[in-house]
Design an enzyme around this catalytic site. Structure first.
Site, PDB file in Angstrom:
ATOM      1  N   GLY A 244       0.782  -1.233   0.000  1.00 36.76           N
ATOM      2  CA  GLY A 244       0.000   0.000   0.000  1.00 36.76           C
ATOM      3  C   GLY A 244       0.811   1.278   0.000  1.00 36.76           C
ATOM      4  O   GLY A 244       0.337   2.324  -0.452  1.00 36.76           O
TER       5      GLY A 244
ATOM      6  N   CYS B  25      -9.447  -4.115   0.899  1.00 41.59           N
ATOM      7  CA  CYS B  25      -8.117  -4.682   1.118  1.00 41.59           C
ATOM      8  C   CYS B  25      -8.383  -6.043   1.735  1.00 41.59           C
ATOM      9  O   CYS B  25      -9.187  -6.151   2.675  1.00 41.59           O
ATOM     10  CB  CYS B  25      -7.317  -3.800   2.076  1.00 41.59           C
ATOM     11  SG  CYS B  25      -5.771  -4.563   2.642  1.00 41.59           S
TER      12      CYS B  25
ATOM     13  N   CYS C 242      -5.452  -9.692  -3.734  1.00 44.33           N
ATOM     14  CA  CYS C 242      -4.959  -8.431  -3.172  1.00 44.33           C
ATOM     15  C   CYS C 242      -5.515  -7.298  -4.028  1.00 44.33           C
ATOM     16  O   CYS C 242      -5.292  -7.275  -5.245  1.00 44.33           O
ATOM     17  CB  CYS C 242      -3.433  -8.436  -3.225  1.00 44.33           C
ATOM     18  SG  CYS C 242      -2.650  -6.879  -2.780  1.00 44.33           S
TER      19      CYS C 242
HETATM   20  N1  DGL Z   1      -3.900  -7.207   1.059  1.00 40.17           N
HETATM   21  C1  DGL Z   1      -3.595  -6.139   0.188  1.00 40.17           C
HETATM   22  C2  DGL Z   1      -4.838  -5.570  -0.481  1.00 40.17           C
HETATM   23  O1  DGL Z   1      -5.811  -6.264  -0.648  1.00 40.17           O
HETATM   24  C3  DGL Z   1      -2.597  -5.074   0.536  1.00 40.17           C
HETATM   25  C4  DGL Z   1      -1.867  -4.994   1.819  1.00 40.17           C
HETATM   26  C5  DGL Z   1      -0.537  -4.255   1.673  1.00 40.17           C
HETATM   27  O2  DGL Z   1       0.429  -4.943   1.331  1.00 40.17           O
HETATM   28  O3  DGL Z   1      -0.474  -3.028   1.856  1.00 40.17           O
HETATM   29  O4  DGL Z   1      -4.843  -4.448  -0.892  1.00 40.17           O
END
Ligand code: DGL
Length: 280
Positions: free
Chosen positions: A60, A205, A91
């Site tokens: 992010g 997220c 993600c």
């Molecule tokens: N799980 C990830 C998403 O769905 C991002 C988390 C990250 O690495 O900042 O955006």
């Protein structure tokens, strides 16, 4: 030999999928486990490799170029090594930035994860939707397009909440986590113009559904949460319909980065049926 003869083998029907071929689920960390849980519910026989780019976490706070390079490079190497029948980018940050690019280069079906704005727009009664994502996700043109297409007659308030990624990672490891960050995220959305009328929050997220209970307390009664995990699992089931499954090796997790990553994450991953944890 004529051109027609040369072309003939390519026109043959596609070979059947190897029953041992897994699904590859990819995230920067543990967020994709929220998608894996739904895949387990809908496709209990599916062999799975769960890949977490723990060396690149968090996505992010990275630039678009950094994220695209990591995702395309890693998925290219993993696909070559493990021959998955399907790749799921579990993600939102990686999908909203790199989905198109990865689809261009990999010859395997790719399912992405994008903010669940469409179902949220159908659910809201007040017409005001909150969206929590990473800082990289909330600024994407992909999200603008989803908003214009599905929520043009609604108010969509976006907030980037990077500290919720850390909180979700810590919670899953069984460590203390920053509860103030969760109330802070709810307050930030509530403080925006119209924010007091939010009745639906998009968890944009894959880490955030791991904090749904805490988020629900922070927003208070009358707020519903929506995320994409069920829909993604349904899409994976659709794309693999009619294929055979035969698990030949235990499901495994691949973690990038330091050698001690398998020790840090190992126990938690076995709870999701990932019995082998390897460094990639
Ligand atoms: N799980 C990830 C998403 O769905 C991002 C988390 C990250 O690495 O900042 O955006």
């Amino acid at each position: 030999m004529t051109t027609e003869t040369l072309r003939a083998p390519q026109q043959a029907s596609t070979p059947p999928v190897d029953p041992a071929a897994p699904i590859l689920l990819f995230d920067s960390g543990v967020g994709g486990l929220t998608v894996l849980e739904e895949v387990r519910n809908q496709l209990p026989d599916a062999a799975v490799i769960y890949a977490a780019d723990t060396a690149g976490l968090p996505y992010g706070s990275k630039t678009e170029a950094q994220i695209a390079a990591r995702v395309a490079g890693l998925l290219g190497r993993m696909t070559e090594r493990f021959h998955p029948r399907l790749v799921c980018i579990a993600c939102n940050t990686a999908s909203t930035i790199a989905l198109g690019m990865v689809r261009e280069v990999l010859e395997v079906p790719i399912v992405g994860t994008v903010p669940a704005i469409k179902p949220a727009a159908a659910m809201t009664r007040s017409g005001v939707i909150g969206l929590l994502g990473t800082e990289a996700t909330i600024r994407q043109a992909y999200v603008d397009r989803l908003e214009h297409e599905f929520a043009a007659d609604k108010v969509l308030l976006r907030h980037g909440a990077p500290s919720l990624v850390d909180a979700a990672e810590a919670k899953l490891r069984g460590e203390p986590f920053d509860r103030a960050a969760i109330t802070g995220a709810a307050e930030a959305l509530r403080a925006m113009p119209g924010g007091n009328r939010i009745d639906t929050v998009v968890l944009a997220c894959t880490h955030f559904p791991l904090l749904e209970e805490e988020l629900s307390q922070a927003f208070g009664p009358g707020v519903r949460f929506v995320h994409g995990a069920q829909g993604i699992a349904r899409q994976i089931a659709r794309l693999t319909e009619g294929q055979q499954w035969s698990r030949q090796v235990p499901d495994r997790a691949l973690l990038t980065g330091r050698d001690d990553m398998p020790d840090i994450y190992g126990e938690m991953l076995t709870r999701y049926g990932l019995r082998k944890v390897e460094r990639f």
